[in-house]
Design a protein around this motif. Structure first.
Motif, PDB file in Angstrom:
ATOM      1  N   ILE A  50       0.704  -1.208   0.180  1.00  0.00           N
ATOM      2  CA  ILE A  50      -0.238   0.420  -0.218  1.00  0.00           C
ATOM      3  C   ILE A  50       0.808   1.391  -0.024  1.00  0.00           C
ATOM      4  O   ILE A  50       2.028   1.214   0.384  1.00  0.00           O
ATOM      5  N   ARG A  51       0.644   2.449  -0.304  1.00  0.00           N
ATOM      6  CA  ARG A  51       1.258   3.053  -1.003  1.00  0.00           C
ATOM      7  C   ARG A  51       0.111   4.594  -0.251  1.00  0.00           C
ATOM      8  O   ARG A  51      -0.642   4.607  -1.777  1.00  0.00           O
ATOM      9  N   ASN A  52       0.512   5.991   0.180  1.00  0.00           N
ATOM     10  CA  ASN A  52      -1.037   6.761   0.110  1.00  0.00           C
ATOM     11  C   ASN A  52       0.359   8.235  -0.232  1.00  0.00           C
ATOM     12  O   ASN A  52       1.566   8.088  -0.160  1.00  0.00           O
ATOM     13  N   ARG A  53      -0.206   9.088  -1.062  1.00  0.00           N
ATOM     14  CA  ARG A  53       0.127  10.172  -1.319  1.00  0.00           C
ATOM     15  C   ARG A  53      -0.626  11.079  -1.440  1.00  0.00           C
ATOM     16  O   ARG A  53      -1.848  10.994  -1.508  1.00  0.00           O
ATOM     17  N   ILE A  54      -0.281  12.360  -1.942  1.00  0.00           N
ATOM     18  CA  ILE A  54      -1.045  13.614  -2.201  1.00  0.00           C
ATOM     19  C   ILE A  54      -0.891  13.896  -4.078  1.00  0.00           C
ATOM     20  O   ILE A  54      -0.381  13.806  -4.416  1.00  0.00           O
ATOM     21  N   GLN A  55      -2.111  14.457  -4.465  1.00  0.00           N
ATOM     22  CA  GLN A  55      -2.207  14.389  -5.392  1.00  0.00           C
ATOM     23  C   GLN A  55      -3.287  15.740  -5.626  1.00  0.00           C
ATOM     24  O   GLN A  55      -4.307  15.808  -5.050  1.00  0.00           O
ATOM     25  N   PHE A  56      -2.934  16.168  -6.756  1.00  0.00           N
ATOM     26  CA  PHE A  56      -4.061  17.649  -6.269  1.00  0.00           C
ATOM     27  C   PHE A  56      -4.187  18.274  -7.784  1.00  0.00           C
ATOM     28  O   PHE A  56      -3.020  17.978  -8.694  1.00  0.00           O
ATOM     29  N   GLN A  57      -5.168  18.982  -8.467  1.00  0.00           N
ATOM     30  CA  GLN A  57      -5.076  19.758 -10.016  1.00  0.00           C
ATOM     31  C   GLN A  57      -4.858  20.831  -9.766  1.00  0.00           C
ATOM     32  O   GLN A  57      -5.131  21.548  -8.348  1.00  0.00           O
ATOM     33  N   VAL A  58      -3.649  21.690 -10.568  1.00  0.00           N
ATOM     34  CA  VAL A  58      -3.448  22.437 -10.197  1.00  0.00           C
ATOM     35  C   VAL A  58      -3.048  23.475 -11.390  1.00  0.00           C
ATOM     36  O   VAL A  58      -3.444  22.836 -11.808  1.00  0.00           O
ATOM     37  N   MET A  59      -2.819  25.175 -11.482  1.00  0.00           N
ATOM     38  CA  MET A  59      -2.508  26.173 -12.780  1.00  0.00           C
ATOM     39  C   MET A  59      -1.079  26.267 -12.656  1.00  0.00           C
ATOM     40  O   MET A  59      -0.936  26.489 -11.456  1.00  0.00           O
TER      41      MET A  59
END
Lengths: 244, 794
Positions: B85-94
């Motif tokens: 298992i891996r947890n991560r952060i993802q976001f849509q950015v401009m």
């Protein structure tokens, strides 16, 4: 012996009397079916052909000469009756055995030469020698028919007489026991006809090959051993010239 | 070994009919080449994909959530069946590029500060992985960096969480997770306007307020069947339910693997079907050719048999003859297949990001292509060869009996028959008497024109898609997406921006849908009932009106959920109060991208107990360039904007792709179809020419010009090929529907469009092919030796 016509006349010449025939036909019939029409081309022919002889078959157009010749040569089968070759029943041969028979025993010469247009003279002869067991050299065969200088000519580059010579060389080259000639001069002019017939006669004498020939030539009739006349699918008569 | 004399005959005969042999060989080559090119491309993709997925340790499942403490995410690894298992952060950015007014977006993804063998790792292409030096280091996706001309050491400015940040580029990379990348809601990759940005985990936690937590979980299963995986995913979803699960997908439903697999499946099915058309037509045409040859060689066949050649050997001679175009076409096909394969590799590299994709020569495949090429020719010749085998030598010696000439059906209509002149009567008789040959010619023309129509239909469908999607369905220019739900007043703020002609509110709600045992996740877009910017259409392009309550669902989703208009289903929003409600499905519409759902925004808000929330604004801009420029500059300052979708840019990219790729493909396919027409027309005409030698000579001696004789062939070919084309139009349309159906995935839905002009062009092309092939026939007629033809002896 005097020439004549009659039952006894179609017996072999005296020179062949005590020899077993090379080919024997017993009551051979051949019927063709053309659509719903049944045509009886050969109606019960009995005939013996002896080793070394030159037998002429003549008869009206449509009398069944070619059909008879084809059956003797194993390219057609009788509808009934038996044909023996050298004591073996040809009519009982399988397709494979018939092919072997044609390959090793028979040489055909046709009216329209039946050369393969895309092959040269020497190659046309090679078509036969390549599959024969004891063939002569192709060049030698062509030399024999007087075409030693035309080895690499294509049929289209040769005259009719020359093309027929190639066909004769092709038949001759595999040293067949039986040569069958179906009107070999039918498509040739008078002068060439003479030459071709002389050539065939010479081959018959020199190589002692049995030769059955359909021809209307009276010249060859004169030098043949025997002749039979076919009319309406039956042998209606014949004669033999030479005494033993 | 010396060549046998029959071998020489074969070579010379083949050289004598080289035009016919080449014509057949080219058809075979096209069939073989398309098989080799597509099959080797399939294998190239499969090989590269497997290698890439293994190298990057591509996840088996993805879970998107609102926010989860890392510890809770890690605990999932204890579930039986989970390997990692891996947890991560993802976001849509401009991103903010001074040289670009157009909006540029990216997906920001966290990676461990120090390199470690993680699930969904990256392959660094240029520069390095993160170093200890700065926190704000970024690795960009390779295509994006190339398209924007960004190099290692450059700085990029982003707007993250409403704050401007400057990031230092330390490297470029590719990832197996994003072999195919598009901005959200788009169909095409636009490398310059959307990319990937990998940043350090510590940095992303800090700037996004995610200390000790994550919003994305990826992991690997240990073994498990597909059903086992689906069940385990459900278990995981239940485990993390309290953290706001937006989406949970297995690898086969994840966007990039889904697109790649769909492409590969399509490629494989094309590789197995398309070559068939060419090989079958070539085999049939060869059948005509060898049949005629056997007729012409009748006496040769008889002679050979009389000389003692076995039927088998004579038959084999003709089999070998058929091997000539097969082998020639096969070898040409291998070469052409390799070239086409290389082109396809280049094409795939335009769309997909792979560490490398090479056009590998698979000996087995090339050998198979060669064998199939030769095999189809031998199969085509078999009927004629069987005749050779069965032909009795004595029969072969006799000239072939004249064909049975009976009056044809048309002649019974005396009035009609009398209207035809002698030449037309000859043509009609010839066409109707040689039924087998006519049928083959008609079939070939049908196949050729079907390929042409399929190609035109494909272009039309893409045109139609662009036209429908961008001119009719979506008339907005820019879509603004907000990270959170905003009050209705945001709409007024946008309306006040320069250049805005119209602005409409949208509320997007991610939902789980359940109908009986069927479950799907989808986004419900709430729009205004009488929207001016968004129009929905059904399959027949009739406008679909939004009901005041209930859902309008895409055809694909309805099929997946096995539901019909009028029925109800269970809907659970993945955000906010996740209350399950039963809602009716009112109507169906035809969606292009994804499996969409629409509803009245007011109804959707009331369903969620919201007070007029929106999270997207669709804008129609003024055509004035200055005003547009001002608008684009101003929106960058709008708070909480997550993504900006440039609809105009998407349309431009689609049009460009259409022009670039479809142009070449269409030319290639029409060229392929031309080989069928040419090969067939040339063969049948030349065969007919050899049959009609005497008739033609007679016509010439009667005073007909050679062009008048040639016209007879032209008329006959036009008649047969136009008849075939009529059938081909139907066949092509059916193939178009089938192909479009195959292209339809959960990600995209393709609709068949066929403009009437395309039918006309197909017919015109047929005429063109016939006329072009006729030029060769005319030359042959001019060169025909009349006297010889008249004196033919057989």
């Amino acid at each position: 012996m005097a020439d004549g016509i009659g039952e006894e006349m179609i017996m072999p010449g005296a020179g062949f009397k005590n020899v077993a025939p090379l080919v024997r036909l017993e009551n051979v019939c051949r019927t063709f079916f053309m659509g719903e029409v049944e045509v009886k081309v050969i109606r019960g022919v009995d005939l013996e052909i002896y080793a070394g002889e030159l037998l002429i078959i003549h008869g009206e157009s449509g009398s069944g000469k070619s059909t008879l010749l084809n059956m003797i040569g194993g390219i057609d089968r009788p509808s009934s009756g038996i044909i023996f070759f050298n004591g073996n029943e040809l009519t009982a041969y399988s397709e494979k055995e018939l092919t072997e028979f044609r390959r090793n025993q028979v040489g055909f010469i046709f009216q329209f030469y039946n050369l393969i247009p895309s092959l040269t003279a020497v190659e046309n002869v090679r078509v036969a020698t390549e599959i024969a067991t004891n063939p002569m050299d192709e060049a030698e065969a062509l030399e024999l028919v007087g075409l030693g200088d035309r080895l690499d000519y294509f049929p289209s580059q040769l005259s009719g007489g020359q093309q027929q010579r190639v066909a004769i060389a092709r038949a001759l080259a595999k040293r067949p026991r039986l040569m069958l000639c179906d009107e070999p001069t039918g498509a040739l002019d008078h002068e060439t006809t003479e030459k071709i017939l002389q050539l065939l006669h010479r081959i018959n004498k020199e190589t002692e090959t049995t030769m059955v020939m359909i021809t209307h030539s009276s010249a060859l009739l004169a030098v043949s051993d025997r002749s039979v006349t076919l009319s309406d699918g039956k042998i209606s008569g014949g004669r033999h010239r030479r005494a033993g | 070994m010396a060549m046998t004399v029959l071998g020489r005959k074969l070579v010379r005969d083949a050289a004598g009919s080289w035009v016919l042999i080449v014509a057949v060989a080219i058809m075979i080559a096209v069939g073989g080449a398309s098989y080799i090119a597509m099959m080797s491309s399939y294998r190239n993709l499969e090989r590269t994909k497997n290698h890439f997925y293994t190298q990057c340790r591509l996840a088996d499942f993805w879970i998107d959530l609102k926010k989860i403490p890392s510890g809770d995410a890690r605990r999932l690894a204890r579930l039986p069946g989970i390997a990692e298992i891996r947890n991560r952060i993802q976001f849509q950015v401009m991103l903010d590029f001074p040289d670009s007014v157009k909006p540029v977006g990216a997906l920001l993804l966290s990676l461990p500060d120090f390199r470690s063998p993680i699930v969904n790792s990256i392959i660094v292409r240029k520069g390095t992985y993160f170093t200890k030096e700065q926190d704000n280091q970024v690795i960009l996706s390779e295509k994006f960096a190339e398209a924007r001309n960004i190099h290692v050491g450059d700085r990029v400015r982003t707007i993250v969480n409403n704050q401007r940040r400057e990031l230092i580029v330390v490297g470029t990379a590719i990832s197996a997770e994003f072999v195919y990348l598009t901005s959200p809601g788009s169909m095409l990759d636009q490398p310059g306007s959307y990319g990937l940005m990998w940043v350090k985990r510590s940095f992303s936690e800090k700037i996004l307020g995610f200390e000790g937590s994550a919003n994305s979980i990826v992991g690997l299963f240990s073994g498990l069947s597909l059903t086992g995986r689906q069940q385990l995913l459900e278990t995981i979803k239940r485990e993390v339910d309290g953290f706001g699960v937006f989406d949970a997908t297995l690898r086969n439903k994840q966007f990039s693997p889904l697109i790649l697999d769909a492409e590969m499946t399509e490629l494989r099915s094309m590789a197995l079907t398309m070559p068939l058309f060419f090989l079958v037509v070539a085999a049939l045409v060869l059948n005509i050719m060898i049949s005629r040859m056997v007729e012409q060689h009748r006496s040769v066949i008889g002679t050979l048999k009389a000389l003692g050649y076995s039927s088998f050997r004579v038959g084999m001679h003709f089999v070998k003859f058929s091997v000539v175009p097969g082998a020639l076409g096969g070898v040409l096909g291998c070469i052409l297949g390799w070239v086409l394969g290389s082109v396809m590799v280049e094409m795939y590299l335009l769309y997909f990001s792979f560490p490398r994709l090479e056009n590998i020569i698979y000996p087995g495949l090339y050998l198979a292509g060669l064998c199939v090429s030769i095999g189809s020719c031998v199969a085509g010749a078999m009927k004629a060869v069987w005749r050779v085998v069965r032909l009795e030598p004595a029969e072969a010696m006799r000239p072939a009996p004249p064909p049975v000439q009976r009056s044809v059906l048309v002649e019974k209509f005396t009035g009609l028959w009398q209207l035809l002149d002698v030449q037309w009567q000859m043509i009609v008789r010839g066409v109707l008497r040689n039924k087998g040959r006519t049928a083959i010619s008609v079939f070939a023309a049908a196949t050729g024109s079907a390929i042409v129509l399929l190609t035109f239909g494909f272009v039309d469908s893409l045109d139609g898609l662009i036209e429908t999607q961008f001119s009719k369905a979506m008339r907005s220019d820019i879509h603004l997406f907000f990270g959170d739900e905003m009050p209705y007043e945001t709409l007024d703020d946008v309306r006040r921006f320069p250049g805005v002609l119209q602005a409409e509110p949208v509320l997007n709600v991610g939902c789980s849908l359940k109908n009986g045992s069927r479950k799907e996740s989808a986004n419900v877009a709430g729009i205004r009932p009488s929207s001016d910017l968004t129009t929905l259409f059904d399959k027949e392009m009739r406008e679909v009106f939004l009901p005041s309550a209930g859902l309008v669902m895409s055809a694909r989703l309805m099929e997946k959920l096995d539901i019909r208009p009028g029925q109800t289903l269970e809907l659970t929003p993945v955000k906010g109060i996740r209350r399950t409600v039963r809602v009716p499905v009112v109507q169906q519409y035809q969606s292009v991208i994804g499996m969409g759902l629409y509803a009245d925004i007011h109804w959707l808000n009331s369903l969620l107990k919201n007070q007029g929330a929106i999270n997207e604004v669709r804008v129609k801009l003024s055509p004035d360039e200055v005003l547009r420029h001002h608008f684009l500059v101003r929106i960058k300052s709008l708070p909480r904007i997550e993504t900006i979708m440039d609809i105009e840019g998407q349309k431009a990219a689609m049009v460009e792709q259409q022009d670039r790729l479809m142009g070449y493909t269409a030319i290639l396919m029409v060229g392929f179809a031309a080989t069928i027409f040419f090969g067939t027309i040339l063969n049948t005409s030349l065969v007919r020419l050899s049959e009609l030698g005497r008739e033609i000579a007679t016509f010439r001696t009667l005073g007909y010009h050679d062009f008048e004789v040639a016209n007879q062939f032209l008329k006959e070919n036009l008649m047969i090929n136009l008849a075939g084309t009529v059938i081909g139009l139907g066949l092509g349309y059916w193939m178009l529907i089938y192909t479009m159906d195959n292209f339809t995935t959960d990600a995209y839905s393709m609709v068949v469009y066929l403009y009437p002009e395309s039918l006309l062009y197909t017919v015109l092309l047929t005429v063109l092919f016939v006329v072009a092939a006729q030029l060769v026939v005319n030359r042959k007629i001019k060169r025909l030796n009349w006297l010889q033809a008249l004196g033919i002896n057989e």
